[in-house]
Design an enzyme around this catalytic site. Structure first.
Site, short mmCIF file in Angstrom:
data_model
loop_
_atom_site.label_atom_id
_atom_site.label_comp_id
_atom_site.label_asym_id
_atom_site.label_seq_id
_atom_site.Cartn_x
_atom_site.Cartn_y
_atom_site.Cartn_z
N LYS A 276 0.84 -1.20 0.00
CA LYS A 276 0.00 0.00 0.00
C LYS A 276 0.88 1.25 0.00
O LYS A 276 0.67 2.16 -0.76
CB LYS A 276 -0.92 -0.04 1.23
N GLU B 116 10.46 -4.94 4.36
CA GLU B 116 10.45 -6.34 3.94
C GLU B 116 10.15 -6.47 2.44
O GLU B 116 10.86 -7.15 1.69
CB GLU B 116 9.38 -7.14 4.70
N LYS C 83 9.22 -0.69 13.73
CA LYS C 83 9.76 -0.41 12.39
C LYS C 83 10.84 0.67 12.49
O LYS C 83 11.91 0.55 11.89
CB LYS C 83 8.65 0.11 11.46
N GLU D 92 -4.50 -6.60 15.00
CA GLU D 92 -3.96 -5.29 14.60
C GLU D 92 -5.06 -4.22 14.71
O GLU D 92 -4.78 -3.05 14.99
CB GLU D 92 -3.40 -5.36 13.16
N HIS E 160 -5.94 -33.24 18.15
CA HIS E 160 -4.82 -34.05 18.64
C HIS E 160 -3.64 -33.17 19.06
O HIS E 160 -2.53 -33.66 19.23
CB HIS E 160 -4.39 -35.04 17.56
N GLY F 124 -4.79 -1.86 5.01
CA GLY F 124 -4.00 -3.01 4.53
C GLY F 124 -4.64 -4.35 4.84
O GLY F 124 -4.76 -5.23 3.98
N ARG F 125 -5.12 -4.51 6.08
CA ARG F 125 -5.65 -5.82 6.49
C ARG F 125 -7.06 -6.09 5.96
O ARG F 125 -7.64 -7.13 6.23
CB ARG F 125 -5.59 -5.96 8.02
O1 LIG Z 1 1.13 -2.75 2.28
P1 LIG Z 1 2.26 -2.16 3.05
O2 LIG Z 1 2.21 -0.66 3.02
O3 LIG Z 1 3.57 -2.68 2.57
O4 LIG Z 1 2.09 -2.54 4.56
C1 LIG Z 1 2.11 -3.89 4.98
C2 LIG Z 1 1.53 -4.08 6.35
O5 LIG Z 1 2.23 -3.33 7.33
C3 LIG Z 1 1.34 -2.82 8.29
O6 LIG Z 1 1.24 -1.44 8.12
C4 LIG Z 1 1.82 -3.07 9.69
O7 LIG Z 1 2.07 -4.41 9.94
C5 LIG Z 1 0.01 -3.51 7.98
O8 LIG Z 1 -1.09 -2.84 8.43
C6 LIG Z 1 0.09 -3.65 6.50
O9 LIG Z 1 -0.84 -4.59 6.05
#
Ligand SMILES: O=P(O)(O)OC[C@H]1O[C@](O)(CO)[C@@H](O)[C@@H]1O
Length: 545
Positions: free
Chosen positions: A209, A215, A514, A355, A386, A269-270
């Site tokens: 987003k 990452e 972060k 979150e 189990h 995002g979620r």
């Molecule tokens: O889509 P982006 O901006 O890379 O963010 C990834 C994720 O990092 C967060 O901001 C924090 O974990 C989430 O809400 C989001 O889904």
């Protein structure tokens, strides 16, 4: 208009619920069933192809009506209307929360900043359709003219969990494209994935987003380097696509405009799998089925928006959850799907629920004097039976659980499905009834054990029972029913946020880690280590040695 800001403990319903809790907390579910022969029907909702049975909960008709009173008093009805209209209910970020617009009908009008967002959504959907059709059919090819065989989704959090969960859940409906998900900044993830890929036939979808997430950018950069060992800079245009709100950063990365799919800041995002973030889903199952997923969610949206609280599935499940969380002091909830396909469902919900509602400051900026977000966990049945079911049956903790099962299997092997579903029904019954001392003694006597042996073993074999469960029995796992199921939990999250008077759509708590990781990376990469506590300092020195 913003959301109401009512502390639930100041409502008239709250002290009534507290008093009611004191008088009913010892009630056993078995007694509730004995009192009302039709309890299974009284406390259940049948909606389309869903049967939601919430009768195996420690609630009476009075509990149920008091919980609904609470919902009325905190202004849930007004909040629902603000949510769907696109009012800026994500106040701390000044944004609307409109993932529901992503699955709206084409004829719907949802106005934001003077324009109808549904038109924008459908314009992007059209692009998703033509892009995915061309990749699936092989009309769009890789740099050597070969059709694509593999798709790699590069993203994390909401840009990974939603698409990964849906692709896994709808594996039965998948086409020939192999899908991979790279999320962790841990190099094991990306390097292991690369081993399986042929650069000539792999499409990479970078989903972020913000397009600033460490990452995702690290993984995308590593993949780009690997790709360029086999191809030229020009070929990137054919093999990379991007989904983001940050078009500037995408251009810097070198992705061609025709492979860029926008999203909007009013999609969290979620909650974004319904947007172009779901591109990998559309690639994996085809646009038509992807659209059915959206239709299923839209049907649940309508149900949630238009149904009275007493028959409203997300509202009822949220109220029951608040009952356990805030009155019984239950801290966790388990989600147990009885299909291997939903193996990633609870991991997906962990982000959605934790979150969103992992907040301890209310909408007035005050520390909440009551509990909020529940801890979510779970694994498919029967494997989980189990593994951790022992603790749910006989442990000291109260763990309300959702059992999700399907009337019809996709494989059609009735032997397996009947056995699976027998376990599904038997578990909720066992959790509710338990086993009394008398029953245990009778069983032992029948097996011919001596009195001494019986007395020694009885305490260990008694099950208190009275463990609450919700049963969601759905006709079949299809793109549409999955869409409805996901939307159900999304709305449950919303209702709980309203009841707890918290903001569910920001995630400031993730930011601190972060920021610190950036500073620590420079400590690792440079000779000097900046100031830290003695523990972190020693660990860093040890790591660098
Ligand atoms: O889509 P982006 O901006 O890379 O963010 C990834 C994720 O990092 C967060 O901001 C924090 O974990 C989430 O809400 C989001 O889904």
């Amino acid at each position: 208009m913003s959301l109401p800001k009512i502390d639930p403990t100041t409502t008239k319903a709250w002290p009534k619920l507290e008093a009611h809790f004191k008088t009913t907390k010892e009630i056993h579910l078995k007694d509730l069933f004995a009192e009302d022969a039709d309890r299974g029907r009284t406390f259940s909702i049948q909606w389309k192809d869903f049967l939601v049975d919430f009768s195996k909960n420690r609630i009476t008709t009075e509990t149920f009506s008091l919980l609904q009173e609470l919902a009325q008093e905190v202004g849930l009805q007004q909040a629902i209307s603000s949510y769907f209209k696109g009012e800026p209910i994500n106040e701390t970020e000044g944004r609307a929360v409109l993932h529901t617009a992503l699955r709206a009908k084409k004829t719907d009008r949802i106005m934001l900043g003077g324009s109808n967002v549904v038109d924008e959504v459908y314009a992007v959907k059209k692009d998703i359709k033509s892009f995915t059709d061309a990749i699936i059919s092989g009309t769009k090819t890789g740099f050597t003219g070969k059709a694509f065989t593999d798709v790699v989704n590069i993203g994390i959090g909401g840009s990974d969990l939603g698409p990964a969960m849906v692709v896994e859940s709808l594996k039965f409906y998948k086409n020939h494209l192999r899908t991979h998900f790279v999320s962790n900044v841990d190099g094991d993830h990306v390097h292991e994935t690369l081993k399986e890929l042929n650069p000539e036939t792999t499409l990479f979808v970078v989903v972020s987003k913000t397009f600033t997430t460490q990452e995702t950018l690290s993984n995308a950069t590593t993949i780009k380097k690997w790709f360029l060992q086999h191809a030229t800079q020009q070929d990137i245009a054919k093999h990379f696509a991007a989904v983001s709100t940050n078009t500037e950063k995408i251009a810097e990365f070198g992705i061609s405009d025709s492979h860029v799919f926008p999203m909007w800041d009013w999609v969290g995002g979620r909650f974004s799998l319904w947007s172009a973030v779901g591109l990998t889903i559309a690639l994996a199952i085809g646009f038509e089925k992807y659209d059915q997923l959206l239709q299923g969610a839209n049907e649940m949206d309508t149900h949630f928006k238009e149904t009275d609280f007493s028959g409203n599935i997300p509202v009822v499940l949220a109220l029951i959850s608040v009952w356990y969380n805030n009155f019984y002091g239950a801290e966790t909830e388990a989600i147990i799907p009885y299909t291997q396909y939903l193996g990633r469902f609870s991991a997906y919900l962990q982000q959605g629920i934790m979150e969103s509602n992992g907040k301890s400051v209310d909408r007035n900026g005050k520390i909440t004097p009551y509990q909020t977000g529940t801890i979510i966990w779970g694994e498919p049945g029967t494997n989980s039976q189990h593994a951790f079911f022992q603790l749910i049956h006989q442990g000291t903790k109260l763990i309300p659980s959702d059992f999700i099962g399907f009337k019809n299997s996709l494989h059609g092997d009735s032997d397996h499905h009947n056995k699976l579903m027998a376990n599904f029904f038997a578990q909720t019954e066992a959790l509710m009834n338990g086993k009394t001392q008398q029953e245990v003694i009778a069983e032992f006597k029948e097996s011919g054990k001596s009195e001494k042996e019986v007395n020694a073993l009885v305490p260990f074999k008694v099950f208190e029972g009275n463990k609450p469960t919700n049963t969601l029995l759905i006709d079949r796992l299809t793109p549409k029913s999955l869409g409805s199921l996901i939307a159900l939990y999304e709305h449950k999250i919303f209702v709980q946020g309203v009841l707890w008077n918290i903001f569910s759509y920001d995630q400031w708590g993730v930011e601190l880690g972060k920021q610190l990781a950036k500073k620590t990376l420079s400590d690792i990469e440079n000779s000097e280590i900046s100031k830290h506590d003695s523990s972190t300092m020693r660990l860093l020195q040890y790591f660098k040695k």
